[in-house]
Enzyme design. Sequence first.
Site, PDB file in Angstrom:
ATOM      1  N   GLU A   1       0.847  -1.140   0.068  1.00 61.85           N
ATOM      2  CA  GLU A   1       0.044   0.007  -0.098  1.00 61.85           C
ATOM      3  C   GLU A   1       0.930   1.205  -0.011  1.00 61.85           C
ATOM      4  OE1 GLU A   1      -3.328   2.056   2.877  1.00 61.85           O
ATOM      5  OE2 GLU A   1      -2.115   0.589   3.735  1.00 61.85           O
TER       6      GLU A   1
ATOM      7  N   LYS B   1      -9.683   1.924  -2.844  1.00 64.99           N
ATOM      8  CA  LYS B   1     -10.250   1.523  -1.589  1.00 64.99           C
ATOM      9  C   LYS B   1     -11.408   2.125  -1.213  1.00 64.99           C
ATOM     10  CE  LYS B   1      -8.896   1.318   3.225  1.00 64.99           C
ATOM     11  NZ  LYS B   1      -7.684   1.650   4.461  1.00 64.99           N
TER      12      LYS B   1
ATOM     13  N   CYS C   1      -5.302  -2.572   3.273  1.00 64.00           N
ATOM     14  CA  CYS C   1      -5.195  -2.229   4.549  1.00 64.00           C
ATOM     15  C   CYS C   1      -6.419  -2.993   5.279  1.00 64.00           C
ATOM     16  CB  CYS C   1      -4.919  -0.917   4.920  1.00 64.00           C
ATOM     17  SG  CYS C   1      -4.521  -0.452   6.658  1.00 64.00           S
TER      18      CYS C   1
END
Length: 505
Positions: free
Chosen positions: A273, A330, A384
């Site tokens: 990430e 995301k 994440c």
Amino acid sequence: MPDIDAYVARLAARPRVRVIVLLAAGAIAALGQAPFLIWAATLAGLLVAFLFWRHSRSPRASALQGWLFGLGYFTVTMSWLVNPFFVEPERHGWMAPFALLGMAGGLALLWALGWGVARWLVGGGRLGWLIWPAGLAAAELLRGALFTGFPWGGPGLAWIDTSYAQMASLVGVVGLSWLTALLAAVVVTACVRRNWSSVLGAIGLVLLIAFASGLSIAVTPPKGDITLRLIQPNAPQHQKWDPDHAEGFVRRQLELTATPPEGALPNLIIWPETSVPYLMRHAQLLFPLIAEAADGPPVLMGIQRAEELRYFNSMVQVNADGIAQPVYDKHHLVPFGEYVPLGDAMARIGIRAFAAQYGQGYSAGPGPVVLDLGALGKVLPLICYEAVFPRDIRNAPERPDWILQITNDAWFGDFSGPQQHLIQARFRAIEFGLPVIRVANTGISAAIDAHGRVIKSLPLGQSGYLDVIRPDAGPVTPYARVGDWPLFLLLIGVAGWGAWTRRRF
């Protein structure tokens, strides 16, 4: 045991002792979480909690007990939460204890609600052994959904390194938490009533379930010929965005990407990430260098990108021609960490300081996607902490062949946080019968098979690469088909039974 029960009754009548014991029991129960993983501690803490709950005299007293136990539990479990505040300690360090206690106390409120409602449903009846675990499970379901949810650190996670963990393929992690609390309540109730056959029966049933679950695990190496290279640069958070260090971390990733393999050539290379500490539009000259280092295979990587004033935490694919294209944004963002709730709504009345549409934080992507990578299979990307939400995987448009999680666990420190994050990813593999490939900035990068076993990993705080054969997917699990709905309906049934019994007696 009756003498112990009477002793607990006397302790429960002393407020100061009750506070100390319940806080301590919660802290002990938290030792079932990583890095300790002492499942017996979680069970012992719940045994003490139920013993005290039996002697609460009102829903209000029960709720207070649940809050105290939860405060002790979540303070230990969430202790890693102080780490982000020490990235810049001179500015934010003073906030750390308030953030930890605020989070722990807030999460504990849900357990307080569950325990209080359970006491009200039981009334003067004898169904506490059934209703108290249901109250805890209902609180955990609510915790996973309320305010976008935060299902981190549930008691069921303590079983990860046991055969019992495979039960998550049927009931999920919340179901495991319910079964753990149910076991504690049944043992306590049977011992108090001197029903030793019930005690032995409960323990025997748990052992039988664990044995049966263990039979489902085939100890075989991953098959297939798809090789993935996982890149772990180990960039500390306080240096990651520093101009004096950022370029060095990028170079490190390029070198790891270009390192000749000892075995088969990788078919896909994956960076973690925000592995490129620049906006995508400012990194155009970097993409050809990444393609050159990869020398053929595509590279999936995390980067920030912008559309006018909106920013996205994204995953892009860099092809052999050096052209990068976004493949995923995301969508399940961290409240207050990546955006301010209601920030865009406040902008409509002139308060723009918190609005993502004006560049204050990230904007959410449209939702889960499944990427078709051709011969590499179909992959569900997660960024994440999206990996802690089973519902995000169930909401995918189709079943993938594997799950990819890229993450920057440098925010979580180098002790409990990254290890707890890994445990959650392992449970997603068990729940859905899918392999999980995890690529983390500072670790723990890992290849996880469809039974939640770590096939190969890079430890915390180490830079390097990992060439792994992608494990195969298993059959579709019952949990993947129906999720938490059976547990939800079971809890509704238990609550209804408790309410009917309460009214009757």
